[in-house]
Design an enzyme around this catalytic site. Structure first.
Site, PDB file in Angstrom:
ATOM      1  N   ASP A  53       0.838  -1.200   0.000  1.00 42.71           N
ATOM      2  CA  ASP A  53       0.000   0.000   0.000  1.00 42.71           C
ATOM      3  C   ASP A  53       0.874   1.251   0.000  1.00 42.71           C
ATOM      4  O   ASP A  53       2.012   1.233   0.486  1.00 42.71           O
ATOM      5  CB  ASP A  53      -0.897   0.008   1.236  1.00 42.71           C
ATOM      6  CG  ASP A  53      -2.125   0.884   1.064  1.00 42.71           C
ATOM      7  OD1 ASP A  53      -3.193   0.349   0.728  1.00 42.71           O
ATOM      8  OD2 ASP A  53      -2.004   2.106   1.255  1.00 42.71           O
TER       9      ASP A  53
ATOM     10  N   ASN B 297      -5.198  -4.617  -6.867  1.00 47.35           N
ATOM     11  CA  ASN B 297      -6.391  -3.888  -6.455  1.00 47.35           C
ATOM     12  C   ASN B 297      -6.189  -2.380  -6.338  1.00 47.35           C
ATOM     13  O   ASN B 297      -7.151  -1.619  -6.410  1.00 47.35           O
ATOM     14  CB  ASN B 297      -6.849  -4.455  -5.098  1.00 47.35           C
ATOM     15  CG  ASN B 297      -7.839  -3.565  -4.388  1.00 47.35           C
ATOM     16  OD1 ASN B 297      -9.016  -3.505  -4.746  1.00 47.35           O
ATOM     17  ND2 ASN B 297      -7.365  -2.858  -3.368  1.00 47.35           N
TER      18      ASN B 297
ATOM     19  N   TYR C  68     -10.802   6.782 -15.435  1.00 52.85           N
ATOM     20  CA  TYR C  68     -11.108   5.587 -14.652  1.00 52.85           C
ATOM     21  C   TYR C  68     -11.797   4.535 -15.526  1.00 52.85           C
ATOM     22  O   TYR C  68     -11.414   3.355 -15.522  1.00 52.85           O
ATOM     23  CB  TYR C  68     -12.005   5.964 -13.476  1.00 52.85           C
ATOM     24  CG  TYR C  68     -12.311   4.827 -12.541  1.00 52.85           C
ATOM     25  CD1 TYR C  68     -11.439   4.504 -11.511  1.00 52.85           C
ATOM     26  CD2 TYR C  68     -13.485   4.082 -12.680  1.00 52.85           C
ATOM     27  CE1 TYR C  68     -11.720   3.457 -10.641  1.00 52.85           C
ATOM     28  CE2 TYR C  68     -13.769   3.034 -11.818  1.00 52.85           C
ATOM     29  CZ  TYR C  68     -12.892   2.723 -10.802  1.00 52.85           C
ATOM     30  OH  TYR C  68     -13.178   1.690  -9.947  1.00 52.85           O
TER      31      TYR C  68
ATOM     32  N   LYS D 275     -10.297   0.800 -16.577  1.00 46.50           N
ATOM     33  CA  LYS D 275     -10.953  -0.445 -16.208  1.00 46.50           C
ATOM     34  C   LYS D 275     -11.341  -1.268 -17.436  1.00 46.50           C
ATOM     35  O   LYS D 275     -11.270  -2.503 -17.415  1.00 46.50           O
ATOM     36  CB  LYS D 275     -12.175  -0.163 -15.323  1.00 46.50           C
ATOM     37  CG  LYS D 275     -11.831   0.495 -13.994  1.00 46.50           C
ATOM     38  CD  LYS D 275     -10.846  -0.333 -13.180  1.00 46.50           C
ATOM     39  CE  LYS D 275     -10.582   0.278 -11.816  1.00 46.50           C
ATOM     40  NZ  LYS D 275      -9.641  -0.525 -11.004  1.00 46.50           N
TER      41      LYS D 275
ATOM     42  N   ILE E 191     -19.287  -0.071  -3.723  1.00 51.43           N
ATOM     43  CA  ILE E 191     -19.080  -0.839  -2.498  1.00 51.43           C
ATOM     44  C   ILE E 191     -19.006   0.098  -1.292  1.00 51.43           C
ATOM     45  O   ILE E 191     -18.444   1.190  -1.371  1.00 51.43           O
ATOM     46  CB  ILE E 191     -17.785  -1.680  -2.606  1.00 51.43           C
ATOM     47  CG1 ILE E 191     -17.829  -2.566  -3.861  1.00 51.43           C
ATOM     48  CG2 ILE E 191     -17.585  -2.523  -1.352  1.00 51.43           C
ATOM     49  CD1 ILE E 191     -18.974  -3.558  -3.912  1.00 51.43           C
TER      50      ILE E 191
ATOM     51  N   THR F 178     -17.346   1.174   1.160  1.00 47.66           N
ATOM     52  CA  THR F 178     -16.006   1.305   1.725  1.00 47.66           C
ATOM     53  C   THR F 178     -15.974   2.454   2.741  1.00 47.66           C
ATOM     54  O   THR F 178     -16.897   3.267   2.803  1.00 47.66           O
ATOM     55  CB  THR F 178     -14.982   1.595   0.620  1.00 47.66           C
ATOM     56  OG1 THR F 178     -15.309   2.849   0.010  1.00 47.66           O
ATOM     57  CG2 THR F 178     -14.992   0.499  -0.436  1.00 47.66           C
TER      58      THR F 178
END
Length: 251
Positions: free
Chosen positions: A38, A91, A157, A161, A190, A192
Site C-alpha cells: 500500500d 487492487n 477511470y 478499467k 461498495i 467502503t
C-alpha cells in the site's frame, strides 16, 4: 474458514483499506501468507498487525504502484520473505477528478492511467515471472462495473478499467499453459470507508438506486469472490470477468 491457501503467498495491492483490506483478511483467514502492499505505510503496518493478532501471517510493503521499480521490489520482497509467490490481487487504484473529457486536466488523466492501468501491467509483469518460478498460481485484477459500462465524468477511470479486462484476457491466453490463471472482478459501488465518511446521504441514496438489489455492496462480498478465483476450486476459470454488483450491469 478452510486452509485452502496454506503456505501460499499472495500479494494484495491497495491492501490497507477498503476492498483490498477485506481481501487481505479473507486470504489470511484461509491460511495465506499475505503481503499487504500500500502507498500508506502506517495503514499497511496496522493491517498486518490486525492479521497477526487474529492468528494470520502477513508482511507490509509500502510503495507507489505507478513506479515499476517499486513494483519489482515488492515482488522480490514477497519471494524473499515467504519463499515464493502463488498469487496476487492487483487492487490499488484511484478515481480522479469528476469532470467531462473536455474539462479534464491532462496531468490528472495521466495520473489515473498510471495508477489504475499501467501499474496493473507492472504488477503482472513481475508477478507472472515469480509465480511461474514458484510452480504456478493465480492472479485477480480488480476492475469495476465500469469495465463494461460508461460513466459520465470518469473518463480516465472508465478507460483504465476497460483496458484491464483486455489485458486480463491476453495474460490468461499467454500463461494458461504455464500453470497461471488470470481473472478480473468487477465490483459495483461498495460500502467502503471512503463512502461512509465522505459521501452525503443524497449522493449515497442516488448510488444505491442504481443497484436493483437495493443497497451498496460490502467489502467481504468482493473478497469472497476474489478468494474463490484465486483458489484451486476455480482451476478451469481463467481469462474471465466476474461481477459482484447487485444486478447493476444487468439493466
Amino acid at each position: 474458514m478452510n486452509n485452502r491457501f496454506e503456505s501460499k503467498t499472495i500479494i494484495v495491492t491497495g491492501g490497507a483499506s477498503g476492498i483490498g483490506e477485506a481481501c487481505v483478511h479473507r486470504l489470511a483467514q484461509e491460511g495465506a501468507n499475505v503481503v499487504v502492499a500500500d502507498l500508506n505505510a502506517d495503514h499497511a503496518e496496522k493491517t498486518v498487525a490486525d492479521v497477526k493478532q487474529a492468528g494470520g501471517k502477513a508482511a507490509a510493503f509500502a510503495l507507489d504502484v505507478s513506479d515499476p521499480e517499486a513494483v519489482k521490489a515488492m515482488v522480490t520482497f514477497a519471494v524473499e520473505t515467504f519463499g515464493g509467490l502463488y498469487g496476487a490481487v492487483n487492487n490499488a487504484g484511484i478515481g480522479g477528478p469528476a469532470l467531462p473529457i473536455g474539462d479534464h486536466d491532462i496531468d490528472s488523466w495521466k495520473k489515473v492511467i498510471d495508477v489504475d492501468l499501467n501499474a496493473v501491467f507492472y504488477c503482472m509483469k513481475y508477478e507472472l515471472e515469480a509465480i511461474e518460478k514458484s510452480g504456478g498460481g493465480s492472479i485477480v485484477n480488480m476492475a469495476s462495473i465500469l469495465a463494461t459500462n460508461g460513466f459520465a465524468t470518469a473518463p480516465a477511470y472508465v478507460a483504465s478499467k476497460h483496458a484491464i479486462i483486455g489485458m486480463t484476457k491476453s495474460a490468461a491466453l499467454e500463461y494458461s499453459k504455464r500453470g497461471i490463471r488470470v481473472n478480473a472482478v468487477g465490483p459495483g459501488f461498495i460500502n467502503t470507508p471512503l463512502f461512509k465518511e465522505k459521501m452525503d446521504q443524497e449522493t449515497r441514496d442516488a448510488l444505491v438506486s442504481l443497484h436493483p438489489i437495493g443497497r451498496l455492496g460490502e467489502t467481504p462480498e468482493v473478497a469472497a469472490l476474489t478468494a474463490f478465483l484465486l483458489a484451486e476450486e476455480a482451476s478451469f476459470v481463467t481469462g474471465s470477468y466476474h461481477l459482484v454488483d447487485g444486478a447493476y450491469s444487468a439493466q
